[in-house]
Design an enzyme around this catalytic site. Sequence first.
Site, PDB file in Angstrom:
ATOM      1  CG  HIS A 141      -3.647   6.288  -1.196  1.00  0.00           C
ATOM      2  ND1 HIS A 141      -2.457   5.632  -0.973  1.00  0.00           N
ATOM      3  CD2 HIS A 141      -4.252   6.393   0.011  1.00  0.00           C
ATOM      4  CE1 HIS A 141      -2.348   5.355   0.325  1.00  0.00           C
ATOM      5  NE2 HIS A 141      -3.409   5.812   0.945  1.00  0.00           N
ATOM      6  CE  LYS A 145      -1.399   9.380   0.042  1.00  0.00           C
ATOM      7  NZ  LYS A 145      -1.735  10.308   1.151  1.00  0.00           N
TER       8      LYS A 145
END
Length: 248
Positions: A141, A145
């Site tokens: 990600h 995040k």
Amino acid sequence: MRILISGICGHMGKEVEKLALEGYKGASIVAGVDFKNDGSASVKCAVDFDYAETDVDCIIDFSNHACTKYLLDFAVKNNLPLVLATTGQTEEEKESIKKASEKIPLFYSANYSMGIAILTELAKKTAALMPDAEIEIIEKHHDRKVDAPSGTALALADAIKEVRPDCYTKNGRDGSSKRGQNEIGIHSVRLGNIVGEHEVIIGTQNQTITLKHEAHSRALFAEGALCAAAFLMGKPAGLYDMKKMLEF
């Protein structure tokens, strides 16, 4: 379908707002709630749920798990269906979600991608058909995040454990010990602007099957959330997810 977006000023809130303004799935955006209201919302935005609009058909939440209690209290008090698309909840917060679903229709999923739902079912099936295989999960990600492993990676592991109950998860790997036969290794990468990638590797000494899903745009999660909201319309109180919506 009149929508209230919780977390409307965030990346995903803006994606839902954009699609709702286009009328996707018959949605129209009525209002928003965002504790960090920056004035970017196209509709009236409250800074907390004490001042939020209640004349809506459904709430879609892409905020932060720290808002879970306030969000659930607001939804239950006003008897509003809720699509909860925020991840990273604590065990206590997850228990609160279950209790709230006894009073309102509540859609809760670690990932709102149809592709991830399909990946999950394929991973379960493969793990069941290869009971001696070793399993690893890699998730990637963007660098903003905050939770790791991702909620989706954990959900994938939980789904596999349904058919391989002896398995257990291990986040990351270090030291010099040998991996356990029933270990599901989960590895997290945080880099640049990666929207989301999840890879399940299932292998024996003689063969390996790799199942992978890549998200190319955050819009797919907004699409899934609005599909979930449409699905909730007219449903009784209960806890719903992608599997129930797609009838796997």
